[in-house]
Design a protein around this motif. Structure first.
Motif, PDB file in Angstrom:
ATOM      1  N   TRP A  73      47.472  40.625  36.039  1.00 42.95           N
ATOM      2  CA  TRP A  73      46.434  40.944  35.183  1.00 42.95           C
ATOM      3  C   TRP A  73      45.747  40.621  35.648  1.00 42.95           C
ATOM      4  O   TRP A  73      44.780  40.308  36.536  1.00 42.95           O
ATOM      5  CB  TRP A  73      46.520  39.999  33.781  1.00 42.95           C
ATOM      6  CG  TRP A  73      47.967  39.783  33.060  1.00 42.95           C
ATOM      7  CD1 TRP A  73      48.807  39.328  33.454  1.00 42.95           C
ATOM      8  CD2 TRP A  73      48.242  40.719  31.971  1.00 42.95           C
ATOM      9  NE1 TRP A  73      50.050  39.773  32.238  1.00 42.95           N
ATOM     10  CE2 TRP A  73      49.723  39.980  31.496  1.00 42.95           C
ATOM     11  CE3 TRP A  73      47.462  41.764  31.509  1.00 42.95           C
ATOM     12  CZ2 TRP A  73      49.994  40.952  30.206  1.00 42.95           C
ATOM     13  CZ3 TRP A  73      47.360  42.021  30.265  1.00 42.95           C
ATOM     14  CH2 TRP A  73      48.957  42.239  29.705  1.00 42.95           C
ATOM     15  N   GLU A  74      44.269  40.672  34.650  1.00 44.15           N
ATOM     16  CA  GLU A  74      43.242  40.825  35.657  1.00 44.15           C
ATOM     17  C   GLU A  74      42.751  39.571  35.436  1.00 44.15           C
ATOM     18  O   GLU A  74      42.657  38.977  34.433  1.00 44.15           O
ATOM     19  CB  GLU A  74      41.723  42.165  35.207  1.00 44.15           C
ATOM     20  CG  GLU A  74      41.364  42.864  35.257  1.00 44.15           C
ATOM     21  CD  GLU A  74      40.451  43.696  34.304  1.00 44.15           C
ATOM     22  OE1 GLU A  74      39.895  44.739  34.655  1.00 44.15           O
ATOM     23  OE2 GLU A  74      39.912  43.359  33.312  1.00 44.15           O
ATOM     24  N   GLY A  75      42.221  39.167  37.160  1.00 40.64           N
ATOM     25  CA  GLY A  75      41.975  38.008  37.172  1.00 40.64           C
ATOM     26  C   GLY A  75      42.337  37.422  37.596  1.00 40.64           C
ATOM     27  O   GLY A  75      42.465  35.774  37.691  1.00 40.64           O
ATOM     28  N   TRP A 123      45.620  39.381  47.425  1.00 38.76           N
ATOM     29  CA  TRP A 123      45.427  40.124  46.815  1.00 38.76           C
ATOM     30  C   TRP A 123      44.532  39.575  45.691  1.00 38.76           C
ATOM     31  O   TRP A 123      44.523  38.979  45.237  1.00 38.76           O
ATOM     32  CB  TRP A 123      46.084  41.983  46.515  1.00 38.76           C
ATOM     33  CG  TRP A 123      46.918  42.005  47.003  1.00 38.76           C
ATOM     34  CD1 TRP A 123      46.884  42.256  49.325  1.00 38.76           C
ATOM     35  CD2 TRP A 123      48.059  42.785  47.760  1.00 38.76           C
ATOM     36  NE1 TRP A 123      47.424  43.314  49.378  1.00 38.76           N
ATOM     37  CE2 TRP A 123      48.418  43.886  48.724  1.00 38.76           C
ATOM     38  CE3 TRP A 123      48.672  43.573  46.249  1.00 38.76           C
ATOM     39  CZ2 TRP A 123      49.179  44.610  48.357  1.00 38.76           C
ATOM     40  CZ3 TRP A 123      49.941  44.383  46.202  1.00 38.76           C
ATOM     41  CH2 TRP A 123      49.757  45.018  47.856  1.00 38.76           C
ATOM     42  N   ARG A 124      43.259  39.696  45.610  1.00 32.81           N
ATOM     43  CA  ARG A 124      42.587  39.180  44.236  1.00 32.81           C
ATOM     44  C   ARG A 124      42.050  40.152  42.957  1.00 32.81           C
ATOM     45  O   ARG A 124      41.525  41.438  43.453  1.00 32.81           O
ATOM     46  CB  ARG A 124      41.318  38.506  44.222  1.00 32.81           C
ATOM     47  CG  ARG A 124      42.185  37.420  45.658  1.00 32.81           C
ATOM     48  CD  ARG A 124      40.408  36.394  45.874  1.00 32.81           C
ATOM     49  NE  ARG A 124      39.378  37.627  46.414  1.00 32.81           N
ATOM     50  CZ  ARG A 124      39.293  37.982  48.076  1.00 32.81           C
ATOM     51  NH1 ARG A 124      40.265  36.567  49.136  1.00 32.81           N
ATOM     52  NH2 ARG A 124      38.260  38.622  48.074  1.00 32.81           N
ATOM     53  N   SER A 125      42.066  39.658  41.925  1.00 32.22           N
ATOM     54  CA  SER A 125      40.988  40.510  41.110  1.00 32.22           C
ATOM     55  C   SER A 125      40.507  40.214  39.901  1.00 32.22           C
ATOM     56  O   SER A 125      40.317  39.344  40.073  1.00 32.22           O
ATOM     57  CB  SER A 125      42.500  41.191  39.766  1.00 32.22           C
ATOM     58  OG  SER A 125      43.497  40.174  38.979  1.00 32.22           O
ATOM     59  N   ARG A 126      39.953  40.450  39.245  1.00 32.77           N
ATOM     60  CA  ARG A 126      38.512  40.495  38.625  1.00 32.77           C
ATOM     61  C   ARG A 126      38.598  40.921  37.239  1.00 32.77           C
ATOM     62  O   ARG A 126      39.373  42.084  36.930  1.00 32.77           O
ATOM     63  CB  ARG A 126      37.098  40.879  38.975  1.00 32.77           C
ATOM     64  CG  ARG A 126      36.384  40.024  40.716  1.00 32.77           C
ATOM     65  CD  ARG A 126      35.296  40.764  41.089  1.00 32.77           C
ATOM     66  NE  ARG A 126      35.108  40.710  42.415  1.00 32.77           N
ATOM     67  CZ  ARG A 126      33.828  39.186  42.534  1.00 32.77           C
ATOM     68  NH1 ARG A 126      33.337  38.669  41.275  1.00 32.77           N
ATOM     69  NH2 ARG A 126      33.646  38.745  43.278  1.00 32.77           N
ATOM     70  N   THR A 127      38.336  40.370  36.289  1.00 32.61           N
ATOM     71  CA  THR A 127      38.081  40.641  34.835  1.00 32.61           C
ATOM     72  C   THR A 127      36.349  41.469  35.069  1.00 32.61           C
ATOM     73  O   THR A 127      35.815  40.657  36.158  1.00 32.61           O
ATOM     74  CB  THR A 127      37.931  39.964  33.792  1.00 32.61           C
ATOM     75  OG1 THR A 127      37.074  38.520  34.651  1.00 32.61           O
ATOM     76  CG2 THR A 127      39.683  38.815  33.727  1.00 32.61           C
ATOM     77  N   PRO A 128      35.698  42.402  33.668  1.00 36.93           N
ATOM     78  CA  PRO A 128      34.168  43.092  34.282  1.00 36.93           C
ATOM     79  C   PRO A 128      33.627  41.870  34.065  1.00 36.93           C
ATOM     80  O   PRO A 128      33.938  40.174  33.250  1.00 36.93           O
ATOM     81  CB  PRO A 128      34.352  43.875  33.135  1.00 36.93           C
ATOM     82  CG  PRO A 128      36.504  43.564  32.735  1.00 36.93           C
ATOM     83  CD  PRO A 128      36.928  42.753  32.855  1.00 36.93           C
ATOM     84  N   TYR A 129      33.010  41.729  34.654  1.00 38.35           N
ATOM     85  CA  TYR A 129      31.622  40.479  34.643  1.00 38.35           C
ATOM     86  C   TYR A 129      30.303  41.171  35.162  1.00 38.35           C
ATOM     87  O   TYR A 129      29.888  41.702  35.135  1.00 38.35           O
ATOM     88  CB  TYR A 129      32.135  39.611  35.363  1.00 38.35           C
ATOM     89  CG  TYR A 129      31.186  40.236  37.124  1.00 38.35           C
ATOM     90  CD1 TYR A 129      30.731  39.277  38.279  1.00 38.35           C
ATOM     91  CD2 TYR A 129      32.321  40.767  38.139  1.00 38.35           C
ATOM     92  CE1 TYR A 129      30.520  40.299  39.053  1.00 38.35           C
ATOM     93  CE2 TYR A 129      32.557  41.997  38.733  1.00 38.35           C
ATOM     94  CZ  TYR A 129      31.822  40.976  39.970  1.00 38.35           C
ATOM     95  OH  TYR A 129      30.537  41.395  41.401  1.00 38.35           O
ATOM     96  N   MET A 137      29.517  44.938  35.495  1.00 37.09           N
ATOM     97  CA  MET A 137      30.324  44.953  36.910  1.00 37.09           C
ATOM     98  C   MET A 137      31.992  45.859  36.175  1.00 37.09           C
ATOM     99  O   MET A 137      32.634  44.729  35.739  1.00 37.09           O
ATOM    100  CB  MET A 137      30.334  44.083  37.816  1.00 37.09           C
ATOM    101  CG  MET A 137      29.207  43.921  38.642  1.00 37.09           C
ATOM    102  SD  MET A 137      28.638  44.977  38.967  1.00 37.09           S
ATOM    103  CE  MET A 137      28.683  45.136  40.510  1.00 37.09           C
ATOM    104  N   PRO A 138      32.478  46.550  36.785  1.00 39.61           N
ATOM    105  CA  PRO A 138      34.231  46.528  36.620  1.00 39.61           C
ATOM    106  C   PRO A 138      34.967  46.234  36.023  1.00 39.61           C
ATOM    107  O   PRO A 138      34.735  44.851  37.721  1.00 39.61           O
ATOM    108  CB  PRO A 138      34.064  47.906  36.801  1.00 39.61           C
ATOM    109  CG  PRO A 138      32.812  47.914  37.912  1.00 39.61           C
ATOM    110  CD  PRO A 138      31.907  47.128  37.699  1.00 39.61           C
ATOM    111  N   GLY A 139      36.156  45.256  36.236  1.00 38.55           N
ATOM    112  CA  GLY A 139      37.118  45.100  36.507  1.00 38.55           C
ATOM    113  C   GLY A 139      37.841  45.895  37.214  1.00 38.55           C
ATOM    114  O   GLY A 139      37.610  46.468  37.655  1.00 38.55           O
ATOM    115  N   SER A 140      39.081  44.864  36.668  1.00 39.12           N
ATOM    116  CA  SER A 140      40.196  46.043  38.567  1.00 39.12           C
ATOM    117  C   SER A 140      40.805  46.331  37.687  1.00 39.12           C
ATOM    118  O   SER A 140      41.931  47.243  38.298  1.00 39.12           O
ATOM    119  CB  SER A 140      40.553  44.743  38.980  1.00 39.12           C
ATOM    120  OG  SER A 140      39.800  43.938  40.101  1.00 39.12           O
ATOM    121  N   ALA A 141      41.147  46.659  36.447  1.00 39.15           N
ATOM    122  CA  ALA A 141      42.117  47.236  35.880  1.00 39.15           C
ATOM    123  C   ALA A 141      42.135  48.817  36.325  1.00 39.15           C
ATOM    124  O   ALA A 141      41.630  49.541  35.898  1.00 39.15           O
ATOM    125  CB  ALA A 141      41.993  47.094  34.330  1.00 39.15           C
TER     126      ALA A 141
END
Length: 318
Positions: A73-75, A123-129, A137-141
């Motif tokens: 999941w993102e984040g 590995w890390r993922s981000r939500t949009p922020y 900024m875009p997320g990782s989805a």
């Protein structure tokens, strides 16, 4: 005859589960990292396979080509302990997520597994922020992938050629989870390191939601085409609403290192049957870059003509 043949050629789908719980989602927070859960840990095993192939698996003796679908999941942060059960140097390198140089998976950064070595990649993922300058900024989805970057050469050419690759899916809150999920990798002029009539036959029942993850490796350009089904040319393959202007397609370029994914409702509008998928570079499809998406009736029975179509598929390339 058809049931046994189709089952024998379907590529196993092994998912590093996101829990199967649509309610689970990372919160939308500043910088896309705050409030995320503790890292989730999995172990992968790299092993030699028959046919001069090498694969990743979630347990000893379970390696496949492609490797298991890894989902986040993102984040979320994923810690992957890779166990190298081969006599070759190898690694795991992701697309679409963030990582430090120690988890790059490339010899350039001394990030790989020696024969017999166990190593952890993060590995890390981000939500949009929203960035400090106010820009979003875009997320990782997205539909990404992972692969070896160390076997044979510093770019992992031998590992990729022999099957060390798999799909990486990063979900966004609200994403719809599929009933079935399949990975299709155009590798050189093969599909999942096989050609027709040994290329994968994927199955679903009429009305099921099916997710395809398409990836490409090697030195050839391809186009991916699915008969009888269409999808929106965006992150998910679905329209956001009736006024969404996203083009609807059934054929898309798939070049080395690229990936995309989409969901379709099996047989929607066209009915059950044996539907081809293939590379639309004619010389490639003629050489065996083609497989079948077998849509059964809702009760699992075969629709009229499906068994004959499968026989023709086998006879055409025999």
């Amino acid at each position: 005859m058809l049931a046994g043949a189709a089952a024998g050629m379907a590529t196993p789908v092994i998912t590093s589960a996101i829990g199967g719980t649509p309610a689970l989602a990372a919160p939308l927070e500043a910088n896309g990292f705050r409030g995320r859960p503790r890292p989730r840990r999995i172990t992968l095993f790299a092993e030699e396979l028959p046919g001069d192939m090498v694969g990743y698996g979630l347990a000893p003796g379970e390696a496949t080509v492609p490797g298991p679908v890894l989902e986040m999941w993102e984040g979320e942060t994923l810690e992957i302990q890779l166990v190298n059960n081969t006599d070759h140097r190898l690694s795991i390198h992701p697309h679409g997520v963030e990582y430090d140089t120690e988890s790059d998976g490339s010899p350039l950064n001394d990030s790989f597994n020696a024969p017999g070595e166990c190593r952890t990649y993060v590995w890390r993922s981000r939500t949009p922020y929203r960035a400090e300058d106010g820009a979003w900024m875009p997320g990782s989805a997205g539909y990404w992938h992972y692969h070896d970057h160390a076997m044979g050469t510093d770019h992992g050419t031998e590992g990729l050629t022999r099957g060390l690759y798999g799909a990486l899916v990063v979900r966004r809150r609200g994403d719809i989870l599929p009933d079935r999920q399949y990975t299709i990798v155009f590798n050189g002029t093969t599909i999942n390191n096989r050609v027709a009539p040994e290329a994968p036959i994927f199955e679903a029942r009429l009305g099921e939601r099916v997710e395809f993850i398409a990836i490409s490796h090697g030195n050839s350009s391809h186009t991916f085409h699915l008969h009888g089904h269409r999808w929106a040319d965006n992150r998910t393959g679905m329209l956001a609403g009736p006024d969404d202007p996203t083009p609807t397609i059934d054929n898309k370029d798939l070049n080395p290192g690229s990936s995309f994914g989409f969901q379709v409702i099996a047989g929607k509008g066209v009915g059950p049957g044996a539907w081809m998928y293939h590379c639309h570079m004619q010389v490639h499809s003629d050489d065996g870059m083609t497989g079948l998406f077998l849509v059964r009736n809702e009760d699992g029975s075969l629709p009229p003509g499906a068994e004959e179509a499968l026989r023709r598929y086998h006879a055409h390339f025999s």
